[in-house]
Every structure is written in C-alpha cells, then in structure tokens.
Design an enzyme around this catalytic site. Structure first.
Site, PDB file in Angstrom:
ATOM      1  N   GLY A 281       0.811  -1.213   0.000  1.00 53.57           N
ATOM      2  CA  GLY A 281       0.000   0.000   0.000  1.00 53.57           C
ATOM      3  C   GLY A 281       0.846   1.266   0.000  1.00 53.57           C
ATOM      4  O   GLY A 281       0.512   2.243  -0.676  1.00 53.57           O
ATOM      5  N   SER A 282       1.930   1.246   0.749  1.00 57.81           N
ATOM      6  CA  SER A 282       2.767   2.457   0.830  1.00 57.81           C
ATOM      7  C   SER A 282       3.362   2.798  -0.533  1.00 57.81           C
ATOM      8  O   SER A 282       3.339   3.957  -0.958  1.00 57.81           O
ATOM      9  CB  SER A 282       3.893   2.257   1.854  1.00 57.81           C
ATOM     10  OG  SER A 282       3.355   2.058   3.140  1.00 57.81           O
TER      11      SER A 282
ATOM     12  N   ASN B 125      -8.107   4.287   8.125  1.00 61.68           N
ATOM     13  CA  ASN B 125      -7.534   3.171   8.867  1.00 61.68           C
ATOM     14  C   ASN B 125      -7.590   3.366  10.381  1.00 61.68           C
ATOM     15  O   ASN B 125      -7.495   2.404  11.120  1.00 61.68           O
ATOM     16  CB  ASN B 125      -6.086   2.932   8.428  1.00 61.68           C
ATOM     17  CG  ASN B 125      -5.263   4.194   8.421  1.00 61.68           C
ATOM     18  OD1 ASN B 125      -5.559   5.137   7.678  1.00 61.68           O
ATOM     19  ND2 ASN B 125      -4.255   4.243   9.250  1.00 61.68           N
TER      20      ASN B 125
ATOM     21  N   GLN C 107      -7.947  -0.235   3.171  1.00 64.59           N
ATOM     22  CA  GLN C 107      -8.815  -0.781   4.226  1.00 64.59           C
ATOM     23  C   GLN C 107     -10.149  -1.282   3.681  1.00 64.59           C
ATOM     24  O   GLN C 107     -10.827  -2.065   4.334  1.00 64.59           O
ATOM     25  CB  GLN C 107      -9.080   0.289   5.301  1.00 64.59           C
ATOM     26  CG  GLN C 107      -7.861   0.637   6.144  1.00 64.59           C
ATOM     27  CD  GLN C 107      -7.456  -0.484   7.100  1.00 64.59           C
ATOM     28  OE1 GLN C 107      -8.254  -1.351   7.451  1.00 64.59           O
ATOM     29  NE2 GLN C 107      -6.202  -0.483   7.507  1.00 64.59           N
TER      30      GLN C 107
ATOM     31  N   SER D  73      -3.409  -3.264  -0.762  1.00 68.55           N
ATOM     32  CA  SER D  73      -2.341  -3.937  -0.030  1.00 68.55           C
ATOM     33  C   SER D  73      -2.798  -5.337   0.344  1.00 68.55           C
ATOM     34  O   SER D  73      -3.869  -5.513   0.935  1.00 68.55           O
ATOM     35  CB  SER D  73      -1.987  -3.147   1.226  1.00 68.55           C
ATOM     36  OG  SER D  73      -1.077  -3.890   2.011  1.00 68.55           O
TER      37      SER D  73
ATOM     38  N   HIS E   5      -1.775  -7.608   2.543  1.00 74.04           N
ATOM     39  CA  HIS E   5      -1.845  -8.116   3.928  1.00 74.04           C
ATOM     40  C   HIS E   5      -3.022  -7.557   4.715  1.00 74.04           C
ATOM     41  O   HIS E   5      -3.255  -7.954   5.842  1.00 74.04           O
ATOM     42  CB  HIS E   5      -0.510  -7.904   4.661  1.00 74.04           C
ATOM     43  CG  HIS E   5      -0.217  -6.498   5.097  1.00 74.04           C
ATOM     44  ND1 HIS E   5      -0.402  -6.084   6.392  1.00 74.04           N
ATOM     45  CD2 HIS E   5       0.267  -5.429   4.429  1.00 74.04           C
ATOM     46  CE1 HIS E   5      -0.030  -4.814   6.500  1.00 74.04           C
ATOM     47  NE2 HIS E   5       0.374  -4.393   5.311  1.00 74.04           N
TER      48      HIS E   5
ATOM     49  N   THR F 213      12.288  -7.575 -10.267  1.00 72.93           N
ATOM     50  CA  THR F 213      11.831  -8.929 -10.583  1.00 72.93           C
ATOM     51  C   THR F 213      10.574  -9.236  -9.777  1.00 72.93           C
ATOM     52  O   THR F 213      10.556  -9.066  -8.558  1.00 72.93           O
ATOM     53  CB  THR F 213      12.942  -9.938 -10.253  1.00 72.93           C
ATOM     54  OG1 THR F 213      14.119  -9.527 -10.955  1.00 72.93           O
ATOM     55  CG2 THR F 213      12.547 -11.344 -10.664  1.00 72.93           C
TER      56      THR F 213
ATOM     57  N   CYS G 121       2.236   4.994  16.769  1.00 76.94           N
ATOM     58  CA  CYS G 121       3.036   5.405  17.916  1.00 76.94           C
ATOM     59  C   CYS G 121       4.103   4.343  18.116  1.00 76.94           C
ATOM     60  O   CYS G 121       3.812   3.171  18.255  1.00 76.94           O
ATOM     61  CB  CYS G 121       2.193   5.581  19.166  1.00 76.94           C
ATOM     62  SG  CYS G 121       1.023   4.272  19.469  1.00 76.94           S
TER      63      CYS G 121
END
Ligand SMILES: *Cc1c(COP(=O)(O)O)cnc(C)c1O
Length: 384
Positions: free
Chosen positions: A73-74, A153, A181, A201, A203, A239, A327
């Site tokens: 996602g990032s 999120n 999300q 994303s 995961h 790759t 955090c």
C-alpha cells in the site's frame, strides 16, 4: 493453562488465509522462475503472474492491464501521487487531498511540497468524513490530482469517494483513492467509484505482507516510481514476486467471493463488541461516522486512560489491540486523524482501536470487552 489470545488488530495486518498460504507454497515450488526468463521456467512464472493479475482484475471488474503489482500500500500511494504529479512541473501543479490520509500518502505529499508542488489538505467533520463540497472548493485551475482515501484506517469512516471522483472527472482532474482498508469488503470499488487510480495492499485482506497493487485506469499514465528493468510493462521495475502475487490473488478472490457475507458477520460482531465495551466502560466515546463506517472497525476514546499504558496492559491479558495511529515506543505521536476531527485535547491520547475478522468468536469478543473494562478501571484507579 495457556493464556487466551484475542487478536483485534486486523486493520494493522491480517493472518494469511489458508488459500493464500497454499497458493504461495505451490507457486514458490513450481513458479519460482524469473518471469522475464525466455525459457520454460520463466514462462511458467510469467503465466502464474498473469493468472494472478487476471484474478485480481476479475474480482474488481477491471481490465488485467489496469493492475500493476507493487510492494504494498505504501508504494502504491507513493507511486500514485508522485507519479501523476511528476508529469507536471513544480509550481504548475496542485494536488487536493485530506488531513486524514495514511502516513504513506501524507508523507509523499510532504515530499512533493518540498519539491515545490502545492498541496491542499481538506479537513474532515467531527466524524472524520470529508465533504465533497469542501474538496471541490479546494480545486484550482492547476489542480491535477485529487487523492481521498476510501476508508480511514484509524477510525473506520468511509469517505464519499464516488461523489468526489465524478466531480474530478467533470473537471478533467485525475482521482486517486487509497482503498487499502476497504477493498477486501468492497472489491468492485474501482468500478463503483470511477476512481482513476487505486491503492491495494495484500496483507490487509489475508495476503502476504510486502505485496500490493496499483489500479491505473487505461489511458492514465503516471511516471514510474521505481526505475530499472521492463517489468510491469515498463512501469515498475524489479523482478516480480510471483508467489506473493499468486497468494494475494488467492486471498482477494476469497474475500471478494465472501464480501457480502463477511460484511454481515462483521456488522453483527461489531454490535456485540460495541455493546459489551460500552457496558464495561460506559463513558467510552465511539469515534468515526456512526453510519458510514467499515463493518469490522471500532475506535474509542477512553477518557482518563492513556493508550500508551492501556495497550501493553491489554496485551499482558491476552488482548491484542492498538491505538490506531503510528506510535512507536519512546516517541509518542498524537493522531493526526483525531486532531483533524477536532477531538477534545484530553481524548487525543486515549485511543483504542478494535478491528477484527469475521472469524472472531462472540465468546472472544466478550472476553476482550471484560479485559478492556478491568484494565481501564485499574488504570483509572492508579491515576487517582
Ligand atoms: C496499511 C495501510 C497502508 C500501507 O500499506 P502497506 O502494504 O503496509 O505498505 C496504506 N494505507 C492504508 C489506509 C493502510 O491501512
């Protein structure tokens, strides 16, 4: 007796599903080749990769060539905003986003600002919801891109992405949405909202970490973020991680096929957990939009209880939850989302986010609520 463990941090990550693990293992054994290889092993990997792409596209109702695999996602967020803006010169391009985006998006925007691009951060209402009118009011003649997340999120609020996308389209402006999300429960979001770019994303819906995708509508051409070889049709070098893509597609197929049932199960569990937490901690404040929210998401402020103290104590008692914002030990950062929502200063550091999968049992939900109640009471007593 082994201590009970209740995992309530599915917005941070989900365990890989059995289908995803099987797909991963199968592909790691038989599809391990370099997908660019001009021999049978390479062709096998390439075929497996393109099958994963077709599966993802099929679930989303889009074209396979509109799916680009990324590292998560990032990267997808970074690619979308930097890739679109890089087509214009700094000083000649403006981007509209919101103050409640994921750090991947906000920090990519901060980088763009340093390069001389203009960015407007639209503020949400008290529920974390952005008004389409406010986004439209922020548009300038030089606005090239609007980026608004599909679901938040931290507090779980759903944003009016479809309305914003159609306003963008009417003005010839591209629209990106971070759907990380939301996509597992709303697989057809790209089609339904009309967004031009969309971040995914793996995961967050039962696939592996380090794998994701960027949906890019046909005809839209962001500059590459990662330069190198000709992978992903020359738009994303490196790759391909074929087993991870195969596993992501397997998890996505499963999520998409069960999306409606999962949403109903989550909504029911949410009510059970919400009622139980409010019974244990009657003054807990529920944050986020009361109606337009993710079904498997709860975010509370617990007055007088510091989340820094609460989260580790819950863990000691077998309940794994988070404050919802980033955090890290030692350096406490106040939630930019809650601040943008205008939460009372005293509540900013009292967050408790509970996010769960449809597999959560009612018994475990009630157990977690009891632990939360007991722990909050202990911390309050200690503070007196
Ligand atoms: C988790 C998350 C991301 C980042 O995804 P990664 O695959 O962990 O890089 C981006 N946006 C939102 C809304 C998220 O919840």
């Amino acid at each position: 007796m082994e201590q009970k463990r209740v995992y309530l941090d599915c917005a941070a990550t989900m365990p890989m599903t059995e289908a995803a693990i099987s797909a991963y293992v199968e592909c790691a054994r038989s599809g391990w080749g370099n997908a660019s290889g001009l021999y049978q092993t390479g062709r096998q990997a390439k075929a497996r990769l393109e099958k994963a792409r077709r599966e993802m596209a099929g679930c989303m109702g889009v074209l396979p060539e509109e799916i680009y695999f990324t590292s998560g996602g990032s990267e997808s967020d970074n690619w979308a905003v930097k890739g679109v803006m890089a087509r214009y010169r700094p000083g000649e391009a403006h981007l509209v986003t919101t103050a409640v985006e994921h750090p991947a998006l906000l920090n990519a925007c901060a980088f763009l600002e340093k390069q001389g691009y203009d960015v407007t951060y639209v503020l949400p209402d008290h529920f974390g919801r952005v008004a389409p009118e406010d986004v439209i009011a922020a548009i300038r003649p030089q606005t090239r891109l609007i980026s608004v997340m599909a679901a938040n999120n931290e507090v779980g609020t759903l944003e009016p992405v479809a309305e914003i996308a159609s306003a963008a389209r009417a003005r010839g402006i591209l629209m990106h949405t971070d759907a990380v999300q939301a996509i597992g429960l709303f697989p057809a979001l790209a089609k339904e909202t009309g967004a031009d770019l969309m971040s995914l994303s793996a995961h967050k819906f039962g696939g592996p970490k380090g794998c994701g995708a960027l949906y890019v509508r046909k005809g839209v051409r962001p500059e590459p973020l990662i330069h190198g070889g000709e992978q992903e049709r020359g738009f994303r070098a490196s790759t391909e991680n074929v087993p991870a893509c195969a596993a992501m597609a397997a998890a996505f197929k499963e999520a998409a096929q069960n999306a409606e049932r999962n949403a109903a199960l989550l909504a029911r569990l949410r009510q059970v957990l919400l009622d139980a937490v409010l019974q244990e901690v009657p003054d807990a404040v529920l944050n986020g939009d009361p109606v337009r929210h993710l079904p498997g998401h709860l975010h509370f402020s617990v007055p007088g209880v510091q989340d820094e103290a609460l989260i580790p104590l819950l863990d000691l008692n077998g309940v794994e939850a988070s404050a919802g914002s980033a955090c890290t030990a030692g350096s406490y950062v106040e939630s930019h989302v809650l601040r943008a929502m205008g939460l009372d200063g005293g509540l900013l550091r009292s967050s408790l986010r509970l996010t769960f999968s449809p597999k959560l049992s009612e018994e475990d939900a009630l157990y977690a609520a009891r632990v939360i109640g007991r722990t909050a009471a202990r911390l309050r007593a200690a503070a007196l």
